[in-house]
Design an enzyme around this catalytic site. Structure first.
Site, PDB file in Angstrom:
ATOM      1  N   TYR A   1      39.712  35.590  30.529  1.00 43.19           N
ATOM      2  CA  TYR A   1      38.598  35.954  31.419  1.00 43.19           C
ATOM      3  C   TYR A   1      37.418  36.522  30.638  1.00 43.19           C
ATOM      4  CZ  TYR A   1      40.416  34.868  36.000  1.00 43.19           C
ATOM      5  OH  TYR A   1      40.825  34.182  37.118  1.00 43.19           O
TER       6      TYR A   1
ATOM      7  N   ASP B   1      37.334  40.219  48.835  1.00 46.65           N
ATOM      8  CA  ASP B   1      38.085  41.137  49.713  1.00 46.65           C
ATOM      9  C   ASP B   1      37.260  42.328  50.182  1.00 46.65           C
ATOM     10  OD1 ASP B   1      40.151  39.438  49.195  1.00 46.65           O
ATOM     11  OD2 ASP B   1      41.534  40.955  48.427  1.00 46.65           O
TER      12      ASP B   1
ATOM     13  N   CYS C   1      48.546  37.912  42.744  1.00 44.26           N
ATOM     14  CA  CYS C   1      49.086  36.540  42.792  1.00 44.26           C
ATOM     15  C   CYS C   1      49.832  36.107  41.536  1.00 44.26           C
ATOM     16  CB  CYS C   1      47.947  35.535  43.019  1.00 44.26           C
ATOM     17  SG  CYS C   1      46.662  36.083  44.120  1.00 44.26           S
TER      18      CYS C   1
ATOM     19  N   ALA D   1      49.673  29.851  51.623  1.00 47.71           N
ATOM     20  CA  ALA D   1      51.129  29.894  51.501  1.00 47.71           C
ATOM     21  C   ALA D   1      51.596  31.331  51.409  1.00 47.71           C
ATOM     22  CB  ALA D   1      51.565  29.125  50.258  1.00 47.71           C
TER      23      ALA D   1
ATOM     24  N   ARG E   1      57.438  47.463  61.883  1.00 47.54           N
ATOM     25  CA  ARG E   1      57.230  48.135  63.171  1.00 47.54           C
ATOM     26  C   ARG E   1      57.129  47.169  64.355  1.00 47.54           C
ATOM     27  NH1 ARG E   1      50.992  50.351  62.306  1.00 47.54           N
ATOM     28  NH2 ARG E   1      50.007  48.313  62.143  1.00 47.54           N
TER      29      ARG E   1
ATOM     30  N   TYR F   1      52.353  39.570  54.303  1.00 45.96           N
ATOM     31  CA  TYR F   1      52.562  38.734  53.110  1.00 45.96           C
ATOM     32  C   TYR F   1      53.321  39.497  52.018  1.00 45.96           C
ATOM     33  CZ  TYR F   1      48.563  35.470  54.085  1.00 45.96           C
ATOM     34  OH  TYR F   1      47.700  34.531  54.567  1.00 45.96           O
TER      35      TYR F   1
ATOM     36  N   GLU G   1      58.874  13.821  54.295  1.00 49.35           N
ATOM     37  CA  GLU G   1      58.703  12.536  54.985  1.00 49.35           C
ATOM     38  C   GLU G   1      58.764  12.732  56.503  1.00 49.35           C
ATOM     39  OE1 GLU G   1      61.983   9.539  54.728  1.00 49.35           O
ATOM     40  OE2 GLU G   1      62.977  11.053  53.492  1.00 49.35           O
TER      41      GLU G   1
ATOM     42  N   LYS H   1      52.936  38.272  40.598  1.00 50.87           N
ATOM     43  CA  LYS H   1      53.848  38.064  41.742  1.00 50.87           C
ATOM     44  C   LYS H   1      54.543  36.703  41.648  1.00 50.87           C
ATOM     45  CE  LYS H   1      52.717  35.810  45.019  1.00 50.87           C
ATOM     46  NZ  LYS H   1      51.865  36.090  46.152  1.00 50.87           N
TER      47      LYS H   1
ATOM     48  N   HIS I   1      60.517   8.421  50.499  1.00 50.24           N
ATOM     49  CA  HIS I   1      61.938   8.637  50.791  1.00 50.24           C
ATOM     50  C   HIS I   1      62.746   8.738  49.502  1.00 50.24           C
ATOM     51  CE1 HIS I   1      65.555   8.461  53.190  1.00 50.24           C
ATOM     52  NE2 HIS I   1      66.026   7.549  52.352  1.00 50.24           N
TER      53      HIS I   1
ATOM     54  N   GLU J   1      57.105  38.790  50.748  1.00 50.62           N
ATOM     55  CA  GLU J   1      57.253  38.175  49.423  1.00 50.62           C
ATOM     56  C   GLU J   1      58.098  39.060  48.514  1.00 50.62           C
ATOM     57  OE1 GLU J   1      53.193  35.468  49.235  1.00 50.62           O
ATOM     58  OE2 GLU J   1      53.211  37.326  48.107  1.00 50.62           O
TER      59      GLU J   1
ATOM     60  N   CYS K   1      44.125  39.531  41.610  1.00 53.29           N
ATOM     61  CA  CYS K   1      44.880  38.275  41.535  1.00 53.29           C
ATOM     62  C   CYS K   1      45.598  38.134  40.191  1.00 53.29           C
ATOM     63  CB  CYS K   1      43.938  37.090  41.767  1.00 53.29           C
ATOM     64  SG  CYS K   1      44.737  35.518  41.470  1.00 53.29           S
TER      65      CYS K   1
ATOM     66  N   SER L   1      38.450  37.595  40.454  1.00 59.72           N
ATOM     67  CA  SER L   1      38.240  36.138  40.530  1.00 59.72           C
ATOM     68  C   SER L   1      36.845  35.786  41.045  1.00 59.72           C
ATOM     69  CB  SER L   1      39.265  35.511  41.469  1.00 59.72           C
ATOM     70  OG  SER L   1      40.556  35.883  41.103  1.00 59.72           O
TER      71      SER L   1
HETATM   72  P1  NDP Z   1      49.050  42.479  55.814  1.00 56.05           P
HETATM   73  O1  NDP Z   1      47.883  42.919  56.575  1.00 56.05           O
HETATM   74  O2  NDP Z   1      49.403  41.031  55.728  1.00 56.05           O
HETATM   75  O3  NDP Z   1      50.359  43.235  56.347  1.00 56.05           O
HETATM   76  C1  NDP Z   1      50.394  44.619  56.487  1.00 56.05           C
HETATM   77  C2  NDP Z   1      51.706  44.962  57.164  1.00 56.05           C
HETATM   78  O4  NDP Z   1      51.881  46.365  57.201  1.00 56.05           O
HETATM   79  C3  NDP Z   1      51.765  44.459  58.596  1.00 56.05           C
HETATM   80  O5  NDP Z   1      53.070  44.010  58.839  1.00 56.05           O
HETATM   81  C4  NDP Z   1      51.421  45.717  59.405  1.00 56.05           C
HETATM   82  O6  NDP Z   1      52.004  45.739  60.676  1.00 56.05           O
HETATM   83  C5  NDP Z   1      52.076  46.787  58.539  1.00 56.05           C
HETATM   84  N1  NDP Z   1      51.444  48.091  58.681  1.00 56.05           N
HETATM   85  C6  NDP Z   1      50.132  48.389  58.603  1.00 56.05           C
HETATM   86  N2  NDP Z   1      49.935  49.714  58.768  1.00 56.05           N
HETATM   87  C7  NDP Z   1      51.147  50.260  58.946  1.00 56.05           C
HETATM   88  C8  NDP Z   1      51.607  51.576  59.182  1.00 56.05           C
HETATM   89  N3  NDP Z   1      50.758  52.592  59.260  1.00 56.05           N
HETATM   90  N4  NDP Z   1      52.934  51.786  59.328  1.00 56.05           N
HETATM   91  C9  NDP Z   1      53.797  50.746  59.259  1.00 56.05           C
HETATM   92  N5  NDP Z   1      53.432  49.477  59.045  1.00 56.05           N
HETATM   93  C10 NDP Z   1      52.121  49.232  58.892  1.00 56.05           C
HETATM   94  O7  NDP Z   1      48.857  43.137  54.383  1.00 56.05           O
HETATM   95  P2  NDP Z   1      49.526  42.890  52.978  1.00 56.05           P
HETATM   96  O8  NDP Z   1      49.390  44.192  52.293  1.00 56.05           O
HETATM   97  O9  NDP Z   1      50.872  42.267  53.078  1.00 56.05           O
HETATM   98  O10 NDP Z   1      48.561  41.817  52.325  1.00 56.05           O
HETATM   99  C11 NDP Z   1      47.155  42.053  52.276  1.00 56.05           C
HETATM  100  C12 NDP Z   1      46.392  40.764  52.193  1.00 56.05           C
HETATM  101  O11 NDP Z   1      46.554  40.217  50.909  1.00 56.05           O
HETATM  102  C13 NDP Z   1      46.889  39.672  53.139  1.00 56.05           C
HETATM  103  O12 NDP Z   1      46.308  39.770  54.392  1.00 56.05           O
HETATM  104  C14 NDP Z   1      46.480  38.433  52.431  1.00 56.05           C
HETATM  105  O13 NDP Z   1      45.171  38.127  52.793  1.00 56.05           O
HETATM  106  C15 NDP Z   1      46.543  38.815  50.974  1.00 56.05           C
HETATM  107  N6  NDP Z   1      47.738  38.276  50.319  1.00 56.05           N
HETATM  108  C16 NDP Z   1      47.920  36.934  50.259  1.00 56.05           C
HETATM  109  C17 NDP Z   1      49.041  36.405  49.657  1.00 56.05           C
HETATM  110  C18 NDP Z   1      49.230  34.933  49.628  1.00 56.05           C
HETATM  111  O14 NDP Z   1      48.264  34.200  49.848  1.00 56.05           O
HETATM  112  N7  NDP Z   1      50.430  34.437  49.380  1.00 56.05           N
HETATM  113  C19 NDP Z   1      50.054  37.252  49.053  1.00 56.05           C
HETATM  114  C20 NDP Z   1      49.780  38.655  49.182  1.00 56.05           C
HETATM  115  C21 NDP Z   1      48.660  39.131  49.792  1.00 56.05           C
HETATM  116  P3  NDP Z   1      51.320  45.017  61.950  1.00 56.05           P
HETATM  117  O15 NDP Z   1      51.629  43.556  61.829  1.00 56.05           O
HETATM  118  O16 NDP Z   1      52.010  45.651  63.107  1.00 56.05           O
HETATM  119  O17 NDP Z   1      49.873  45.325  61.889  1.00 56.05           O
END
Ligand code: NDP
Length: 479
Positions: free
Chosen positions: A100, A330, A49, A368, A200, A179, A467, A52, A462, A183, A44, A15
């Protein structure tokens, strides 16, 4: 005549890269080339996105049918056919990739279906053997999912693989609480897969407003996701040998490019968790975060700084330590969202090609999470706001009309965090169907600096769920 082949060479056709290339060529008249080693559209459009969200839509029909019966419709439960959906999904992604490519061509951007690496501050080497020079180079290579460092982690899949599955697993374990984990827990649960989720930490969706996180966790469990917090994988195996332990068995590709190690399809994976239990799943899905794609681009040799997580270090104008090289999206690990990468691409073009230095504003970005129900959020969580200043919290949680009529259990949340001193709305958090759509609108008001009194003098629409955002009279607490 320029001393370079191009004014701009963009590496990465997602993107951010595509937008920067198109605008630089189409609006600023620059001579632009772009290299992409995989499919145009990037994460994306091809493996994030867009597919998904289509899966979210697909997964919501099961509960819609149930609700319809409560409203008086004859509605039989039907089966979901992954193969039918997948075929249509692939056609749609092909169409979007074509769009694209066409947009780039229409703007006069020359494209190379190749991997590009930097040779020096103005030179790019392509995997085709060609070498090109450019006055400016923009790196927009995005990120990729990572597996955790644990024994046999290669037996699990990551988000890239999920769109390529031949069939949906019957029982899946999702690891992570971010996320993607949340999701896909909702999506797969809605599609009829038995979903277990291990996270965890103490509560899913770390960093979001706690009340919102709590309600989403409760709703996910109500809908059938077997969520275990404070739980992680200790070990995973595919086939038992005499010791009860195994080496991974022979492989069938899950489908994602570049993933060689996989497992024999049909063999369950035995997973030992930190709670001491061992359970079997047909698939394990790691949603344990993403890493910037900055490896093997030749960056460090040029003196471009790379951070601990692999992110390219840039200033407010997305410029690296090498003045002719910029990076957006990213790969810079600032705010990893498609619209932000696009903004960064546009700001880059303004700065470099339109003589209008523009920094990207990363403040108050609405976003979101497409769980069921969705979470829409902008600004500070209650916890972050109260660390910063004195606040009032306005919050209401209720069963919305549509669900209540159908005797459903689901609740929604409408919440505002207000500064006591300035009366400004510092944060808004919505957990409800369509929260992604709602928060876009609230985002405008919050970005404009609306106060609680501005919300209050807006007449309610309403009967709606939202609201409540303009009718909450008294704070539920101050902090
Ligand atoms: P996130 O960083 O949001 O979540 C990663 C998760 O994995 C966390 O819960 C983390 O735990 C856990 N984790 C990380 N390392 C380990 C490990 N070694 N063992 C066990 N658990 C672990 O990453 P995502 O992959 O879900 O998404 C990446 C990015 O993509 C997001 O940050 C967002 O910016 C983007 N995204 C946005 C969306 C949207 O706008 N709707 C949808 C999908 C992605 P802990 O919390 O303890 O660190």
């Amino acid at each position: 005549m320029s001393e370079f082949d191009y004014d701009l060479f963009v590496i990465g056709g997602g993107s951010g890269g595509v937008r920067a290339a198109r605008v630089a060529a189409g609006e600023a008249g620059a001579k632009v080339a772009l290299a992409e080693e995989d499919r145009y559209g990037g994460t994306c459009v091809i493996r994030g996105c867009v597919p998904k969200k289509l899966m979210v839509f697909a997964s919501e029909y099961a509960s819609a049918a149930k609700e319809a019966r409560a409203y008086g419709w004859d509605m039989a439960d039907g089966d979901f056919h992954w193969d039918r959906f997948k075929e249509k999904l692939e056609t749609e992604l092909d169409r979007l990739e074509g769009v694209y490519r066409k947009l780039l061509k229409g703007s006069g951007v020359e494209t190379f279906d190749a991997r590009a690496t930097l040779k020096d501050a103005h030179t790019v080497a392509l995997s085709t053997g060609e070498v090109k020079t450019a006055k400016h180079i923009l790196i927009a290579t995005g990120g990729r999912p990572v597996r955790p460092d644990l024994p046999n982690a290669h037996l699990g899949m990551v988000s890239d693989d999920i769109f390529h599955l031949d069939a949906l697993p019957k029982r899946v374990l999702i690891v992570g609480g971010g996320y993607i984990a949340c999701e896909f827990a909702c999506i797969l649960n809605g599609l009829g897969v038995e979903v277990t989720q291990y996270y965890r930490g103490a509560q899913i969706l770390r960093g979001f407003d706690e009340e919102a996180r709590g309600l989403i966790a409760e709703s996910m469990a109500q809908r059938g996701v077997d969520l275990h917090v404070g739980t992680d994988i200790v070990d995973m195996h595919c086939e038992e040998d005499e010791d009860g332990l195994t080496a991974p068995v022979e492989v069938t590709q899950y489908g994602a490019k570049g993933v060689e190690e996989v497992r024999e399809v049909g063999k369950p994976i035995r997973v030992k968790a930190t709670n001491g239990k061992t359970r079997e799943f047909d698939a394990v899905f790691f949603a344990t975060g993403r890493r910037p794609n900055s490896d093997e681009l030749g960056l460090e040799a040029l003196g471009i700084e790379i951070g601990r997580k692999g992110e390219i270090k840039v200033d407010g104008y997305s410029q690296t330590a090498v003045p002719s090289v910029y990076a957006i999206g990213d790969v810079t690990d600032r705010v990893n969202l498609t619209p932000v990468a696009i903004r960064e691409g546009m700001a880059f073009v303004e700065t470099v090609f339109k003589g209008n230095p523009t920094e990207v504003d990363h403040d108050l970005i609405p976003s979101a999470v497409f769980t069921q129900p969705e979470l829409g959020t902008v600004g500070l969580s209650e916890e972050a706001a109260r660390d910063q200043e004195e606040i009032e919290v306005y919050s209401t949680s209720f069963r919305p009309m549509q669900t209540a009529f159908a005797e459903g259990e689901g609740r929604v949340l409408m919440k505002l965090i207000v500064s006591k001193a300035t009366r400004k709305v510092l944060g808004c958090h919505i957990v409800s169907p369509g929260a992604g759509e709602l928060i876009q609108m609230v985002g405008i008001a919050v970005k404009m600096g609306a106060t609680k009194e501005d919300f209050d003098r807006t007449v309610a629409v309403h009967p709606t769920m939202s609201e409540e955002l303009v009718t909450m009279r008294n704070p539920v607490r101050t902090a």
